[in-house]
Design a protein around this motif. Structure first.
Motif, short mmCIF file in Angstrom:
data_model
loop_
_atom_site.label_atom_id
_atom_site.label_comp_id
_atom_site.label_asym_id
_atom_site.label_seq_id
_atom_site.Cartn_x
_atom_site.Cartn_y
_atom_site.Cartn_z
N ARG A 1 0.86 -9.54 -8.22
CA ARG A 1 0.30 -8.91 -7.04
C ARG A 1 0.82 -7.49 -6.92
N ILE A 2 -0.03 -6.59 -6.50
CA ILE A 2 0.38 -5.22 -6.17
C ILE A 2 -0.05 -4.95 -4.74
N ASP A 3 0.94 -4.68 -3.90
CA ASP A 3 0.70 -4.49 -2.47
C ASP A 3 -0.01 -5.69 -1.85
N GLY A 4 0.37 -6.88 -2.30
CA GLY A 4 -0.16 -8.12 -1.75
C GLY A 4 -1.47 -8.58 -2.36
N LYS A 5 -2.11 -7.74 -3.14
CA LYS A 5 -3.40 -8.09 -3.73
C LYS A 5 -3.22 -8.61 -5.15
N GLN B 1 6.30 3.48 -8.83
CA GLN B 1 5.47 4.65 -8.57
C GLN B 1 4.82 5.01 -9.90
N ASP C 1 -4.14 3.23 -8.08
CA ASP C 1 -4.32 4.63 -7.67
C ASP C 1 -5.46 5.29 -8.45
N THR D 1 9.53 -2.50 -6.88
CA THR D 1 8.61 -1.45 -6.47
C THR D 1 8.44 -0.47 -7.62
N GLN E 1 1.87 7.05 -4.46
CA GLN E 1 2.29 5.98 -3.56
C GLN E 1 3.26 5.04 -4.26
N HIS F 1 4.41 1.39 -4.80
CA HIS F 1 3.73 0.09 -4.68
C HIS F 1 4.73 -1.06 -4.78
N ASP F 2 4.42 -2.13 -4.05
CA ASP F 2 5.19 -3.38 -4.15
C ASP F 2 4.59 -4.23 -5.26
#
Length: 313
Positions: free
Chosen positions: A216-220, A189, A241, A187, A195, A197-198
């Protein structure tokens, strides 16, 4: 990307065998981390670098290294005062880190430093860095200069500080060792208190005839590199962001290096988008290995996240 000289209500868990304190007249290599073995049992390390400024405008660079290995968890704090060319560090060994509470007073030149924390209820993930229910704070000359964790009220209450009195600290860089076989997760920041982010890095270099790198960041999916054996180094700009973030990768060791070599990924935010985007609006494709070495040393480059990805065979 720290106060009173005496705080009798803070329990001390330090002893000569558990804590090492050193001073040096020269600042030395600030961003260096504890030596890591190249074997597959390399310890898990997270190193965070902060630029902290007193109200007098004196600036300090504080490096905090969280470690985790077979012996347990440990902590290393390094404080550099470039103004007076002084440097000190404090190391807490795993045997005392398990007590989860600590306090120590140091002297560095003309500065009095207090370091204290409470990790007794802290939650940890796979990383040695705590996630929540903790605080870590440093005061210099009775001024709060760094405060980490989500227990700010407890710290301000102990130090008799108003809640509005926030330390002037900038998170410069974070370096983390991550482990996996085909998937590597962490993760991050990317700005201030933005936020969290994953981040997921996917790469199969063994079973696929045409290896592909996915980030991927937040699954995208924000980055996809095909023909990775030929494009084992490169960079590309993404937006996180609303900020441009330059992503660098070097997976050479996964293909051509030692079996236990690690890949390196760098996520670099930039204060000026013009520095990253070419006249046509496309990312500027250039590789600079020195940027990974020097990230975090220049406050004008924004925030840097360095991930050293080790394969678990």
């Amino acid at each position: 990307m720290l106060k009173a000289k005496k705080m009798r209500d803070f329990p001390s868990c330090f002893s000569e065998n558990g804590v090492q304190v050193s001073d040096a007249s020269s600042s030395g290599a600030l961003l260096s981390t504890p030596a890591t073995t190249s074997s597959k049992t390399a310890q898990n390390i997270v190193t965070c670098v902060y630029q902290c400024k007193l109200h007098s405008s004196f600036c300090f660079i504080i490096t905090i290294t969280w470690t985790k290995n077979l012996m347990g968890q440990g902590l290393l704090v390094e404080i550099d005062d470039s103004r007076s060319q002084s440097f000190c560090k404090l190391e807490v060994k795993p045997s005392l880190f398990t007590k989860r509470k600590g306090y120590k007073t140091l002297e560095m030149g003309s500065s009095f430093i207090n370091i204290f924390w409470d990790l007794s209820c802290a939650k940890f993930g796979s990383s040695p860095e705590p996630i929540e229910n903790f605080y870590f704070a440093i005061t210099i000359n009775q001024e709060l200069i760094l405060l980490l964790g989500d227990m700010e009220k407890e710290v301000h209450k102990k130090l008799n500080h108003p809640i509005s009195s926030s330390p002037n600290a900038v998170f410069l860089s974070k370096k983390e060792h991550i482990f996996g076989r085909k998937v590597y997760a962490t993760t991050a920041q990317f700005c201030g208190k933005g936020q969290i982010h994953d981040i997921l890095i996917e790469c199969d270099t063994t079973s696929s005839s045409d290896p592909c790198l996915l980030i991927r960041i937040d699954g995208k999916i924000v980055l996809k590199v095909k023909q990775l054996q030929w494009k084992f180094r490169g960079n590309y700009t993404i937006l996180v962001d609303g900020l441009p973030v330059e992503v660098y990768w070097d997976v050479h060791s996964w293909f051509f290096g030692k079996l236990n070599g690690n890949a390196v990924f760098l996520f670099q935010t930039c204060l000026s988008a013009e520095k990253l985007w070419g006249p046509s609006g496309h990312s500027v494709m250039s590789w600079s290995g020195s940027l990974i070495k020097d990230c975090g040393q220049s406050q004008g480059l924004g925030f840097s996240l360095v991930l050293c990805a080790w394969k678990n065979e």
